[in-house]
Design a protein around this motif. Structure first.
Motif, PDB file in Angstrom:
ATOM      1  N   LYS A 113     -10.439   3.693   2.253  1.00  0.00           N
ATOM      2  CA  LYS A 113      -9.352   3.277   3.128  1.00  0.00           C
ATOM      3  C   LYS A 113      -8.823   4.452   3.935  1.00  0.00           C
ATOM      4  CE  LYS A 113      -9.748  -0.750   1.363  1.00  0.00           C
ATOM      5  NZ  LYS A 113     -10.469  -1.792   2.130  1.00  0.00           N
ATOM      6  N   ILE A 114      -8.889   5.637   3.348  1.00  0.00           N
ATOM      7  CA  ILE A 114      -8.386   6.811   4.037  1.00  0.00           C
ATOM      8  C   ILE A 114      -9.387   7.325   5.052  1.00  0.00           C
ATOM      9  CG2 ILE A 114      -7.465   9.153   3.678  1.00  0.00           C
ATOM     10  CD1 ILE A 114      -5.809   6.805   2.554  1.00  0.00           C
ATOM     11  N   TRP A 115     -10.678   7.084   4.819  1.00  0.00           N
ATOM     12  CA  TRP A 115     -11.716   7.557   5.729  1.00  0.00           C
ATOM     13  C   TRP A 115     -11.918   6.610   6.904  1.00  0.00           C
ATOM     14  CZ3 TRP A 115     -15.577  11.614   5.172  1.00  0.00           C
ATOM     15  CH2 TRP A 115     -15.268  12.522   4.160  1.00  0.00           C
ATOM     16  N   ASN A 116     -11.174   5.524   6.954  1.00  0.00           N
ATOM     17  CA  ASN A 116     -11.322   4.566   8.033  1.00  0.00           C
ATOM     18  C   ASN A 116     -10.638   5.113   9.278  1.00  0.00           C
ATOM     19  OD1 ASN A 116     -11.271   2.443   9.835  1.00  0.00           O
ATOM     20  ND2 ASN A 116     -10.932   0.918   8.236  1.00  0.00           N
ATOM     21  N   ASN A 117     -11.412   5.756  10.177  1.00  0.00           N
ATOM     22  CA  ASN A 117     -10.836   6.409  11.336  1.00  0.00           C
ATOM     23  C   ASN A 117     -10.053   5.451  12.221  1.00  0.00           C
ATOM     24  OD1 ASN A 117     -11.874   8.768  10.465  1.00  0.00           O
ATOM     25  ND2 ASN A 117     -13.366   9.037  12.081  1.00  0.00           N
ATOM     26  N   GLU A 118     -10.519   4.191  12.323  1.00  0.00           N
ATOM     27  CA  GLU A 118      -9.841   3.249  13.194  1.00  0.00           C
ATOM     28  C   GLU A 118      -8.418   3.006  12.716  1.00  0.00           C
ATOM     29  OE1 GLU A 118     -12.070  -0.304  13.532  1.00  0.00           O
ATOM     30  OE2 GLU A 118     -13.781   0.633  14.515  1.00  0.00           O
ATOM     31  N   HIS A 136       4.661  13.261  16.755  1.00  0.00           N
ATOM     32  CA  HIS A 136       6.025  12.838  17.035  1.00  0.00           C
ATOM     33  C   HIS A 136       6.259  11.501  16.342  1.00  0.00           C
ATOM     34  CE1 HIS A 136       7.139  15.587  20.626  1.00  0.00           C
ATOM     35  NE2 HIS A 136       6.297  16.189  19.806  1.00  0.00           N
ATOM     36  N   MET A 137       7.028  11.555  15.258  1.00  0.00           N
ATOM     37  CA  MET A 137       7.328  10.390  14.454  1.00  0.00           C
ATOM     38  C   MET A 137       8.720   9.868  14.809  1.00  0.00           C
ATOM     39  SD  MET A 137       4.477  10.566  12.904  1.00  0.00           S
ATOM     40  CE  MET A 137       4.590   9.297  11.652  1.00  0.00           C
ATOM     41  N   PRO A 138       9.078   8.665  14.351  1.00  0.00           N
ATOM     42  CA  PRO A 138      10.403   8.117  14.681  1.00  0.00           C
ATOM     43  C   PRO A 138      11.559   9.000  14.231  1.00  0.00           C
ATOM     44  CG  PRO A 138       8.988   6.400  13.780  1.00  0.00           C
ATOM     45  CD  PRO A 138       8.251   7.690  13.613  1.00  0.00           C
ATOM     46  N   PHE A 139      11.352   9.813  13.204  1.00  0.00           N
ATOM     47  CA  PHE A 139      12.429  10.626  12.634  1.00  0.00           C
ATOM     48  C   PHE A 139      12.305  12.103  12.957  1.00  0.00           C
ATOM     49  CE2 PHE A 139       9.024   9.610   9.671  1.00  0.00           C
ATOM     50  CZ  PHE A 139       8.491  10.867   9.467  1.00  0.00           C
ATOM     51  N   GLY A 140      11.291  12.490  13.733  1.00  0.00           N
ATOM     52  CA  GLY A 140      11.096  13.891  14.059  1.00  0.00           C
ATOM     53  C   GLY A 140       9.622  14.246  14.152  1.00  0.00           C
ATOM     54  N   GLU A 141       9.329  15.524  14.002  1.00  0.00           N
ATOM     55  CA  GLU A 141       7.959  16.012  14.148  1.00  0.00           C
ATOM     56  C   GLU A 141       7.382  16.450  12.804  1.00  0.00           C
ATOM     57  OE1 GLU A 141       7.523  18.905  17.303  1.00  0.00           O
ATOM     58  OE2 GLU A 141       9.161  17.991  18.442  1.00  0.00           O
ATOM     59  N   MET A 142       6.040  16.340  12.717  1.00  0.00           N
ATOM     60  CA  MET A 142       5.322  16.747  11.507  1.00  0.00           C
ATOM     61  C   MET A 142       3.918  17.193  11.889  1.00  0.00           C
ATOM     62  SD  MET A 142       6.174  13.885   8.572  1.00  0.00           S
ATOM     63  CE  MET A 142       5.347  14.874   7.295  1.00  0.00           C
ATOM     64  N   PHE A 143       3.365  18.045  11.079  1.00  0.00           N
ATOM     65  CA  PHE A 143       1.920  18.284  11.077  1.00  0.00           C
ATOM     66  C   PHE A 143       1.570  19.281   9.992  1.00  0.00           C
ATOM     67  CE2 PHE A 143      -2.301  19.817  12.613  1.00  0.00           C
ATOM     68  CZ  PHE A 143      -2.950  18.622  12.367  1.00  0.00           C
ATOM     69  N   ALA A 144       0.274  19.435   9.774  1.00  0.00           N
ATOM     70  CA  ALA A 144      -0.225  20.342   8.736  1.00  0.00           C
ATOM     71  C   ALA A 144       0.151  21.781   9.067  1.00  0.00           C
ATOM     72  CB  ALA A 144      -1.740  20.202   8.603  1.00  0.00           C
ATOM     73  N   LEU A 293      -9.707  17.245   6.543  1.00  0.00           N
ATOM     74  CA  LEU A 293      -8.437  17.961   6.417  1.00  0.00           C
ATOM     75  C   LEU A 293      -7.293  17.104   6.932  1.00  0.00           C
ATOM     76  CD1 LEU A 293      -6.605  20.405   5.989  1.00  0.00           C
ATOM     77  CD2 LEU A 293      -7.396  21.291   8.202  1.00  0.00           C
ATOM     78  N   LEU A 294      -7.471  16.513   8.104  1.00  0.00           N
ATOM     79  CA  LEU A 294      -6.423  15.671   8.680  1.00  0.00           C
ATOM     80  C   LEU A 294      -6.138  14.467   7.789  1.00  0.00           C
ATOM     81  CD1 LEU A 294      -4.508  14.774  10.910  1.00  0.00           C
ATOM     82  CD2 LEU A 294      -6.486  13.803  12.123  1.00  0.00           C
ATOM     83  N   GLU A 295      -7.182  13.814   7.309  1.00  0.00           N
ATOM     84  CA  GLU A 295      -7.008  12.617   6.483  1.00  0.00           C
ATOM     85  C   GLU A 295      -6.380  12.951   5.137  1.00  0.00           C
ATOM     86  OE1 GLU A 295     -11.051  11.467   6.638  1.00  0.00           O
ATOM     87  OE2 GLU A 295     -10.865  10.476   8.583  1.00  0.00           O
ATOM     88  N   ALA A 296      -6.752  14.096   4.569  1.00  0.00           N
ATOM     89  CA  ALA A 296      -6.156  14.511   3.296  1.00  0.00           C
ATOM     90  C   ALA A 296      -4.669  14.795   3.475  1.00  0.00           C
ATOM     91  CB  ALA A 296      -6.873  15.744   2.750  1.00  0.00           C
TER      92      ALA A 296
END
Length: 375
Positions: A113-118, A136-144, A293-296
């Motif tokens: 389910k996590i590897w499903n790129n779509e 850019h999320m509804p509550f602010g910013e995030m990333f790795a 990395l992104l999916e994890a």
């Protein structure tokens, strides 16, 4: 800081840490990640379909697999005996990988389910802002952050910059001959087939997989470089074809004793930033970079993955620090506070941890202007 391009660092205020109870639901609380729904572990249910709660707490029927907890364990000789024929993969595992160690029941595994790129990657790509290199999320910013990369991959964040000059066709041929011991004719043929200063991953595998201790030291060194180049092409620096790798990385593998000294983590993050930025263009249909990395990272921080759920997501529903209970084995990487530029060969990307301070357990301050784009 070696391996990073220096820039005036932001000041971080030491504020009250985010309450660990608001870090999100832990695995011990019995919450399982699903395809856009928040699944709760159930002991039993009536009928053919399990009942789950959606993000608003409303019950609904679904045919999406859930992780079920039963007190009665079936008497089987092997876990595979519990799978129906429809749950066993009949097609190759992920990009055609085959082998005795490859699982045959991947389609019914939660990781599928996590590897499903779509479902996952495209949903997050549309929230990517190249100017700030963040979602850019509804509550602010995030990333790795660099800490995420260090914890997930366990590779160096600091060290010698992953930087070298790009190669011409003739220079690429010379590098292949010198560092892999192949003939000039073979090198020319492979570069031509890959259509650039690249070589096919399959070619690296076929030519060096038979290495053994009986071979000469020179050939063993050639094979070691080929393996590392193959590894880089399959992981940190995946291109859109997923079947070739740039020869330029081979230059960094000339001295095998120095390979560990490079800031591979910072380079991988810069490369991923660049690919995400390119993927936001309306004419682009594919994305390169280390998607695992992104999916994890997504898997660790989010429970709900579908677009309509993310649109309604609130800050308290995010797992801001999923590693808080693992810090004994994975100490926080202080380099994650660095603000400046990350480099990978000819890619230079801004890194703004001050835009997602809540991932470090701190109060989010007023966002500073992003660094100017690097041409």
């Amino acid at each position: 800081m070696v391996g990073l391009i220096r820039s005036p660092a932001s000041t971080f205020r030491e504020e009250e840490s985010i309450d660990s109870k608001q870090q999100g639901r832990s695995k011990e609380e019995g919450v399982n990640r699903g395809k856009g729904l928040c699944f709760e572990r159930v002991d039993e249910f009536d009928g053919d379909e399990p009942v789950v709660n959606d993000i608003d707490g409303n019950e609904e029927q679904t045919n999406i697999p859930t992780v079920e907890h039963h007190t009665d364990i079936p008497d089987v000789d092997h876990p595979m005996d519990m799978l129906s024929s429809s749950e066993v993969v009949a097609t190759p595992f992920l990009r055609g990988l085959v082998g005795p160690s490859i699982p045959t029941n991947f389609s019914c595994h939660v990781a599928a389910k996590i590897w499903n790129n779509e479902v996952v990657v495209s949903t997050f790509v549309e929230r990517w802002q190249p100017e700030t290199n963040s979602f850019h999320m509804p509550f602010g910013e995030m990333f790795a952050s660099l800490d995420d990369v260090s914890t997930i991959l366990g590779i160096p964040m600091t060290g010698t910059s992953v930087s070298t000059n790009n190669l011409s066709r003739d220079e690429a041929v010379k590098v292949l001959v010198k560092l892999l011991g192949v003939s000039k004719d073979d090198a020319v043929v492979e570069l031509k087939e890959a259509q650039g200063q690249l070589v096919p991953l399959e070619w690296l595998h076929e030519n060096f997989q038979s290495v053994s201790n009986a071979d000469s030291n020179d050939f063993i060194h050639y094979a070691a470089r080929a393996y590392l180049l193959l590894l880089l092409g399959c992981t940190l620096f995946v291109d859109k074809t997923t079947i070739r790798v740039s020869v330029v990385y081979l230059k960094l593998l000339e001295d095998l004793n120095l390979v560990h000294s490079y800031a591979w983590g910072a380079a991988a993050l810069a490369f991923l930033y660049k690919q995400l930025g390119m993927a936001t263009k309306s004419t682009v249909r594919q994305i390169a970079g280390y998607m695992t990395l992104l999916e994890a990272w997504i898997y660790e921080h989010f429970i709900c993955l579908l677009q309509e759920e993310l649109d309604r997501l609130e800050a308290h529903e995010v797992i801001w620090d999923p590693y808080i209970s693992k810090r004994d084995n994975h100490p926080f990487a202080e380099v994650a506070y660095y603000t400046g530029l990350l480099k990978c060969i000819d890619i230079v990307e801004p890194y703004h941890p001050d835009r997602f301070l809540r991932q470090f357990g701190r109060m989010q301050t007023i966002l500073p202007p992003p660094l100017s784009p690097v041409s």
